[in-house]
Design a protein around this motif. Sequence first.
Motif: not given
Length: 380
Positions: A240-247
Amino acid sequence: MNQSSIGVLLNGVTGRMGYRQHLLRSVLAIREQGGVALPDGSRVQLEPILAGRNAAKLKDLADRHGLTAWTTDTDSALQDVDVYFDAQLTSAREPSVRAAIAAGKHVYAEKPLAEKLTSALELAGLARDAGICHGVVHDKLFLPGLLKLRRLVDGGFFGRILSVRGEFGYWVFEGDWQEAQRPSWNYRAEDGGGIVLDMFCHWNYVLENLFGRVSAVTAKAVTHIPRRWDEQGEAYAATADDAAYGIFELESGVIAQINSSWSTRVFRDELVEFQVDGTEGSAVAGLRRCRVQHRSATPKPVWNPDLPATEPFRDQWQEVPDNAEFDNGFKAQWEEFVRDVVAGRPHRYDFFSAARGLQVAEAGLTSSAEGRRVELKPLS
Protein backbone atom coordinates in the motif's frame (compact mmCIF):
# COMPACT_ATOMS: atom_id res chain seq x y z
CA MET A 1 -36.60 8.46 21.40
CA ASN A 2 -37.68 8.85 25.01
CA GLN A 3 -35.40 6.79 27.22
CA SER A 4 -32.70 7.38 29.83
CA SER A 5 -30.14 5.02 28.31
CA ILE A 6 -29.00 3.86 24.87
CA GLY A 7 -27.49 0.47 24.15
CA VAL A 8 -24.37 0.72 21.99
CA LEU A 9 -22.63 -2.20 20.30
CA LEU A 10 -18.95 -1.29 19.88
CA ASN A 11 -17.31 -3.48 17.25
CA GLY A 12 -13.53 -3.33 16.87
CA VAL A 13 -12.62 -1.95 20.32
CA THR A 14 -9.57 -4.22 20.62
CA GLY A 15 -7.86 -2.15 17.91
CA ARG A 16 -5.77 0.96 18.56
CA MET A 17 -8.33 3.59 17.54
CA GLY A 18 -11.35 1.64 18.69
CA TYR A 19 -9.93 1.32 22.19
CA ARG A 20 -8.10 4.60 22.79
CA GLN A 21 -10.35 7.14 21.14
CA HIS A 22 -13.77 5.52 21.02
CA LEU A 23 -14.01 3.28 24.09
CA LEU A 24 -11.64 4.92 26.57
CA ARG A 25 -11.80 8.61 25.69
CA SER A 26 -15.36 8.74 24.35
CA VAL A 27 -17.85 6.13 25.56
CA LEU A 28 -16.28 5.49 28.97
CA ALA A 29 -15.66 9.21 29.48
CA ILE A 30 -19.31 9.91 28.65
CA ARG A 31 -20.42 7.24 31.14
CA GLU A 32 -18.16 8.72 33.81
CA GLN A 33 -19.71 12.17 33.38
CA GLY A 34 -23.20 10.72 33.78
CA GLY A 35 -24.18 10.45 30.13
CA VAL A 36 -24.79 12.85 27.26
CA ALA A 37 -26.38 16.15 28.27
CA LEU A 38 -29.54 16.93 26.30
CA PRO A 39 -30.99 20.40 25.53
CA ASP A 40 -33.77 19.99 28.12
CA GLY A 41 -31.26 19.43 30.91
CA SER A 42 -31.73 15.66 31.11
CA ARG A 43 -29.06 13.08 30.33
CA VAL A 44 -28.98 9.85 28.36
CA GLN A 45 -26.47 7.22 29.47
CA LEU A 46 -24.61 4.82 27.19
CA GLU A 47 -24.74 1.08 27.90
CA PRO A 48 -21.93 -0.50 25.85
CA ILE A 49 -21.51 -4.05 24.63
CA LEU A 50 -17.96 -4.76 23.46
CA ALA A 51 -17.69 -6.79 20.27
CA GLY A 52 -14.87 -8.36 18.29
CA ARG A 53 -13.29 -11.63 17.25
CA ASN A 54 -10.97 -12.27 20.21
CA ALA A 55 -12.91 -13.36 23.29
CA ALA A 56 -9.88 -13.18 25.60
CA LYS A 57 -9.09 -9.59 24.63
CA LEU A 58 -12.72 -8.54 24.98
CA LYS A 59 -13.03 -10.10 28.44
CA ASP A 60 -9.80 -8.42 29.53
CA LEU A 61 -11.07 -5.01 28.34
CA ALA A 62 -14.43 -5.50 30.03
CA ASP A 63 -12.84 -6.59 33.32
CA ARG A 64 -10.33 -3.75 33.21
CA HIS A 65 -13.05 -1.11 32.89
CA GLY A 66 -15.79 -2.62 35.04
CA LEU A 67 -18.01 -3.66 32.13
CA THR A 68 -19.94 -6.90 31.98
CA ALA A 69 -21.25 -7.13 28.41
CA TRP A 70 -19.05 -8.41 25.60
CA THR A 71 -19.56 -10.77 22.69
CA THR A 72 -18.04 -12.35 19.60
CA ASP A 73 -21.54 -12.84 18.12
CA THR A 74 -22.25 -9.41 16.66
CA ASP A 75 -25.39 -10.42 14.80
CA SER A 76 -27.14 -11.67 17.94
CA ALA A 77 -26.02 -8.67 20.01
CA LEU A 78 -27.59 -6.27 17.51
CA GLN A 79 -30.99 -7.20 18.90
CA ASP A 80 -30.06 -5.76 22.32
CA VAL A 81 -28.86 -2.28 21.30
CA ASP A 82 -30.02 0.96 19.69
CA VAL A 83 -26.73 2.01 18.05
CA TYR A 84 -24.09 0.02 16.20
CA PHE A 85 -20.54 1.44 16.05
CA ASP A 86 -17.82 0.07 13.78
CA ALA A 87 -14.05 0.53 14.19
CA GLN A 88 -12.96 -2.69 12.49
CA LEU A 89 -10.51 -3.04 9.63
CA THR A 90 -11.83 -1.23 6.59
CA SER A 91 -12.14 -4.53 4.72
CA ALA A 92 -14.52 -5.91 7.40
CA ARG A 93 -16.69 -2.82 7.84
CA GLU A 94 -19.15 -2.99 4.95
CA PRO A 95 -20.89 -6.33 5.75
CA SER A 96 -21.21 -5.40 9.44
CA VAL A 97 -22.68 -1.99 8.68
CA ARG A 98 -25.03 -3.55 6.16
CA ALA A 99 -26.25 -6.03 8.80
CA ALA A 100 -26.81 -3.25 11.34
CA ILE A 101 -28.86 -1.23 8.84
CA ALA A 102 -30.96 -4.30 8.02
CA ALA A 103 -31.59 -4.74 11.76
CA GLY A 104 -32.90 -1.16 11.92
CA LYS A 105 -30.11 0.15 14.15
CA HIS A 106 -28.62 3.62 14.08
CA VAL A 107 -25.06 3.36 12.75
CA TYR A 108 -21.93 5.35 13.57
CA ALA A 109 -18.66 4.26 11.94
CA GLU A 110 -15.02 5.05 11.50
CA LYS A 111 -13.88 6.11 8.06
CA PRO A 112 -13.51 5.09 5.35
CA LEU A 113 -17.03 3.68 5.35
CA ALA A 114 -16.13 1.06 2.73
CA GLU A 115 -13.28 0.16 0.40
CA LYS A 116 -15.09 1.38 -2.73
CA LEU A 117 -17.20 4.42 -3.57
CA THR A 118 -19.95 2.26 -5.06
CA SER A 119 -20.24 0.35 -1.78
CA ALA A 120 -20.33 3.53 0.30
CA LEU A 121 -23.09 4.98 -1.88
CA GLU A 122 -25.09 1.78 -1.56
CA LEU A 123 -24.75 1.85 2.24
CA ALA A 124 -25.78 5.51 2.29
CA GLY A 125 -28.88 4.73 0.24
CA LEU A 126 -29.80 1.80 2.46
CA ALA A 127 -29.38 3.91 5.61
CA ARG A 128 -31.48 6.73 4.16
CA ASP A 129 -34.25 4.36 3.12
CA ALA A 130 -34.20 2.65 6.53
CA GLY A 131 -34.83 5.99 8.25
CA ILE A 132 -31.97 5.52 10.71
CA CYS A 133 -29.48 8.07 12.01
CA HIS A 134 -26.17 7.39 10.28
CA GLY A 135 -22.81 9.07 10.75
CA VAL A 136 -19.09 8.73 10.07
CA VAL A 137 -16.23 9.98 12.25
CA HIS A 138 -15.09 13.49 11.25
CA ASP A 139 -12.90 13.98 14.32
CA LYS A 140 -10.51 16.59 12.96
CA LEU A 141 -13.31 19.15 12.65
CA PHE A 142 -13.64 19.01 16.44
CA LEU A 143 -9.97 19.66 17.18
CA PRO A 144 -9.09 22.97 18.92
CA GLY A 145 -6.83 24.16 16.10
CA LEU A 146 -9.46 23.63 13.42
CA LEU A 147 -12.25 25.01 15.60
CA LYS A 148 -10.22 28.22 15.86
CA LEU A 149 -9.66 28.14 12.12
CA ARG A 150 -13.42 27.74 11.62
CA ARG A 151 -13.92 30.82 13.81
CA LEU A 152 -11.57 32.83 11.56
CA VAL A 153 -13.34 31.68 8.41
CA ASP A 154 -16.79 32.49 9.80
CA GLY A 155 -15.57 35.89 10.99
CA GLY A 156 -14.25 36.88 7.56
CA PHE A 157 -10.68 37.21 8.80
CA PHE A 158 -9.09 36.02 5.55
CA GLY A 159 -10.96 38.19 3.09
CA ARG A 160 -10.93 36.15 -0.11
CA ILE A 161 -9.27 32.81 0.64
CA LEU A 162 -6.63 31.96 -1.97
CA SER A 163 -4.98 28.72 -0.96
CA VAL A 164 -4.54 26.03 1.67
CA ARG A 165 -1.29 24.15 2.23
CA GLY A 166 -1.23 21.15 4.50
CA GLU A 167 1.59 19.03 5.88
CA PHE A 168 0.76 15.79 7.66
CA GLY A 169 2.85 12.86 8.76
CA TYR A 170 5.67 11.37 10.76
CA TRP A 171 8.11 8.48 10.56
CA VAL A 172 6.41 5.13 11.17
CA PHE A 173 9.14 2.66 12.05
CA GLU A 174 9.52 -0.33 9.79
CA GLY A 175 9.09 -2.75 12.70
CA ASP A 176 12.44 -4.54 12.55
CA TRP A 177 14.83 -2.82 14.95
CA GLN A 178 12.12 -0.61 16.46
CA GLU A 179 8.44 -1.49 16.85
CA ALA A 180 6.06 0.18 14.41
CA GLN A 181 3.55 2.60 15.95
CA ARG A 182 0.83 1.77 13.42
CA PRO A 183 -0.69 -1.67 12.68
CA SER A 184 0.80 -3.63 9.80
CA TRP A 185 -2.49 -3.86 7.85
CA ASN A 186 -2.15 -0.13 7.11
CA TYR A 187 0.66 -1.02 4.69
CA ARG A 188 -1.08 -3.89 2.86
CA ALA A 189 -3.43 -2.89 0.06
CA GLU A 190 -5.13 -6.29 0.20
CA ASP A 191 -6.22 -5.52 3.78
CA GLY A 192 -7.59 -2.06 2.98
CA GLY A 193 -4.41 -0.16 3.83
CA GLY A 194 -2.90 2.90 2.20
CA ILE A 195 -2.47 6.53 3.13
CA VAL A 196 -4.68 7.80 0.29
CA LEU A 197 -7.68 5.72 1.36
CA ASP A 198 -7.09 6.79 4.96
CA MET A 199 -6.09 10.44 4.82
CA PHE A 200 -7.81 11.74 1.67
CA CYS A 201 -11.13 10.95 3.37
CA HIS A 202 -9.99 13.20 6.23
CA TRP A 203 -8.80 15.96 3.93
CA ASN A 204 -12.07 15.91 2.01
CA TYR A 205 -14.26 16.67 5.02
CA VAL A 206 -11.81 19.27 6.33
CA LEU A 207 -11.74 21.08 2.99
CA GLU A 208 -15.47 20.63 2.35
CA ASN A 209 -16.58 22.01 5.71
CA LEU A 210 -14.11 24.88 5.93
CA PHE A 211 -13.42 26.03 2.37
CA GLY A 212 -15.66 24.30 -0.18
CA ARG A 213 -16.24 21.00 -1.93
CA VAL A 214 -13.46 19.37 -3.95
CA SER A 215 -14.04 19.58 -7.71
CA ALA A 216 -10.78 18.09 -9.06
CA VAL A 217 -7.79 16.11 -7.78
CA THR A 218 -4.22 15.71 -8.97
CA ALA A 219 -2.15 13.34 -6.87
CA LYS A 220 0.90 11.12 -6.72
CA ALA A 221 0.81 8.13 -4.35
CA VAL A 222 3.98 6.18 -3.64
CA THR A 223 5.32 3.39 -1.46
CA HIS A 224 8.59 4.75 -0.12
CA ILE A 225 9.26 1.82 2.26
CA PRO A 226 8.63 -1.45 0.37
CA ARG A 227 9.49 -3.87 3.20
CA ARG A 228 8.18 -3.79 6.76
CA TRP A 229 7.82 -6.12 9.75
CA ASP A 230 4.49 -7.09 11.35
CA GLU A 231 3.37 -7.53 14.96
CA GLN A 232 4.93 -11.01 15.10
CA GLY A 233 8.28 -9.75 13.82
CA GLU A 234 7.77 -11.29 10.38
CA ALA A 235 8.87 -9.38 7.28
CA TYR A 236 6.20 -8.57 4.70
CA ALA A 237 5.90 -6.67 1.44
CA ALA A 238 4.33 -3.23 1.88
CA THR A 239 1.85 -3.19 -0.99
CA ALA A 240 0.00 0.00 0.00
CA ASP A 241 1.03 3.61 -0.52
CA ASP A 242 2.71 5.23 2.49
CA ALA A 243 2.91 8.77 1.09
CA ALA A 244 0.74 10.93 -1.15
CA TYR A 245 1.18 14.39 -2.60
CA GLY A 246 -2.10 15.97 -3.62
CA ILE A 247 -3.55 19.11 -5.20
CA PHE A 248 -7.26 19.66 -4.57
CA GLU A 249 -9.21 22.24 -6.57
CA LEU A 250 -12.31 23.46 -4.74
CA GLU A 251 -15.61 24.72 -6.14
CA SER A 252 -14.97 27.98 -4.27
CA GLY A 253 -11.84 28.62 -6.34
CA VAL A 254 -9.49 27.83 -3.46
CA ILE A 255 -6.48 25.64 -4.31
CA ALA A 256 -5.37 23.20 -1.61
CA GLN A 257 -2.08 21.32 -1.62
CA ILE A 258 -1.64 18.64 1.04
CA ASN A 259 1.29 16.29 1.59
CA SER A 260 0.60 13.11 3.58
CA SER A 261 3.39 10.77 4.62
CA TRP A 262 4.26 7.99 7.04
CA SER A 263 7.82 8.24 5.74
CA THR A 264 8.84 11.72 6.85
CA ARG A 265 10.47 13.17 9.94
CA VAL A 266 8.74 16.04 11.69
CA PHE A 267 10.07 19.59 11.54
CA ARG A 268 6.82 21.28 12.48
CA ASP A 269 5.18 22.29 15.73
CA GLU A 270 2.42 19.67 15.29
CA LEU A 271 1.93 16.44 13.33
CA VAL A 272 -0.48 18.19 10.99
CA GLU A 273 -0.54 21.86 10.05
CA PHE A 274 -2.60 23.84 7.56
CA GLN A 275 -1.57 27.26 6.28
CA VAL A 276 -4.45 29.31 4.89
CA ASP A 277 -3.62 32.41 2.86
CA GLY A 278 -6.16 35.11 2.04
CA THR A 279 -6.17 38.65 0.75
CA GLU A 280 -6.63 40.10 4.24
CA GLY A 281 -4.63 37.65 6.34
CA SER A 282 -3.12 34.21 6.84
CA ALA A 283 -3.32 31.51 9.49
CA VAL A 284 -1.44 28.37 10.46
CA ALA A 285 -3.57 25.82 12.31
CA GLY A 286 -2.54 22.51 13.83
CA LEU A 287 -4.23 20.05 16.12
CA ARG A 288 -4.38 22.52 19.01
CA ARG A 289 -2.73 25.81 18.08
CA CYS A 290 -3.70 28.46 15.55
CA ARG A 291 -1.64 31.53 14.70
CA VAL A 292 -2.50 34.45 12.43
CA GLN A 293 -0.89 37.31 10.56
CA HIS A 294 -3.18 40.10 9.41
CA ARG A 295 -2.56 42.18 6.32
CA SER A 296 -1.94 45.27 8.43
CA ALA A 297 0.82 43.47 10.37
CA THR A 298 2.47 41.65 7.47
CA PRO A 299 6.19 42.47 7.16
CA LYS A 300 7.93 43.10 3.84
CA PRO A 301 10.69 40.51 3.45
CA VAL A 302 13.31 41.16 0.79
CA TRP A 303 14.94 38.23 -1.01
CA ASN A 304 18.71 38.39 -0.65
CA PRO A 305 20.47 35.01 -0.63
CA ASP A 306 23.83 36.66 -0.01
CA LEU A 307 22.91 37.64 3.56
CA PRO A 308 21.72 35.48 6.48
CA ALA A 309 18.04 35.80 7.38
CA THR A 310 17.65 37.94 10.48
CA GLU A 311 13.88 38.37 10.65
CA PRO A 312 12.17 36.31 13.39
CA PHE A 313 9.43 35.06 11.04
CA ARG A 314 7.62 32.86 13.59
CA ASP A 315 7.56 35.68 16.14
CA GLN A 316 5.63 37.87 13.68
CA TRP A 317 2.47 35.76 14.10
CA GLN A 318 -0.21 36.17 16.76
CA GLU A 319 -1.70 33.31 18.76
CA VAL A 320 -5.46 32.80 18.47
CA PRO A 321 -6.87 32.41 22.01
CA ASP A 322 -8.91 29.38 23.03
CA ASN A 323 -11.92 31.42 24.21
CA ALA A 324 -13.59 28.11 25.08
CA GLU A 325 -13.07 24.75 26.77
CA PHE A 326 -12.22 22.09 24.18
CA ASP A 327 -13.18 18.48 24.84
CA ASN A 328 -11.72 15.42 23.12
CA GLY A 329 -12.74 15.64 19.46
CA PHE A 330 -13.90 12.04 19.21
CA LYS A 331 -15.98 12.39 22.38
CA ALA A 332 -17.53 15.65 21.16
CA GLN A 333 -18.74 14.02 17.95
CA TRP A 334 -20.02 10.97 19.87
CA GLU A 335 -22.13 13.32 21.98
CA GLU A 336 -23.45 15.11 18.89
CA PHE A 337 -24.37 11.80 17.26
CA VAL A 338 -26.18 10.58 20.39
CA ARG A 339 -28.16 13.83 20.59
CA ASP A 340 -29.20 13.36 16.96
CA VAL A 341 -30.30 9.79 17.68
CA VAL A 342 -32.39 10.95 20.65
CA ALA A 343 -33.90 13.83 18.67
CA GLY A 344 -34.63 11.62 15.65
CA ARG A 345 -32.83 13.94 13.24
CA PRO A 346 -30.08 13.38 10.64
CA HIS A 347 -26.44 13.62 11.64
CA ARG A 348 -24.66 16.34 9.67
CA TYR A 349 -21.64 14.10 8.91
CA ASP A 350 -23.58 11.24 7.38
CA PHE A 351 -22.83 8.34 5.05
CA PHE A 352 -23.16 10.60 2.02
CA SER A 353 -20.36 12.76 3.40
CA ALA A 354 -18.35 9.54 3.83
CA ALA A 355 -19.05 8.65 0.19
CA ARG A 356 -17.73 12.01 -0.99
CA GLY A 357 -14.52 11.29 0.93
CA LEU A 358 -14.15 7.98 -0.84
CA GLN A 359 -14.78 9.70 -4.16
CA VAL A 360 -11.83 12.01 -3.48
CA ALA A 361 -9.64 9.06 -2.40
CA GLU A 362 -10.48 7.09 -5.55
CA ALA A 363 -9.83 10.18 -7.66
CA GLY A 364 -6.42 10.50 -6.00
CA LEU A 365 -5.52 6.89 -6.76
CA THR A 366 -6.74 7.23 -10.35
CA SER A 367 -4.79 10.44 -10.81
CA SER A 368 -1.63 8.79 -9.49
CA ALA A 369 -2.02 5.66 -11.59
CA GLU A 370 -2.85 7.48 -14.83
CA GLY A 371 -0.78 10.62 -14.35
CA ARG A 372 -3.63 13.07 -14.90
CA ARG A 373 -5.99 15.53 -13.27
CA VAL A 374 -9.32 13.94 -12.29
CA GLU A 375 -12.52 16.01 -12.20
CA LEU A 376 -15.24 14.95 -9.77
CA LYS A 377 -18.83 14.54 -10.86
CA PRO A 378 -21.71 15.21 -8.44
CA LEU A 379 -22.77 12.02 -6.67
CA SER A 380 -26.32 10.83 -7.28
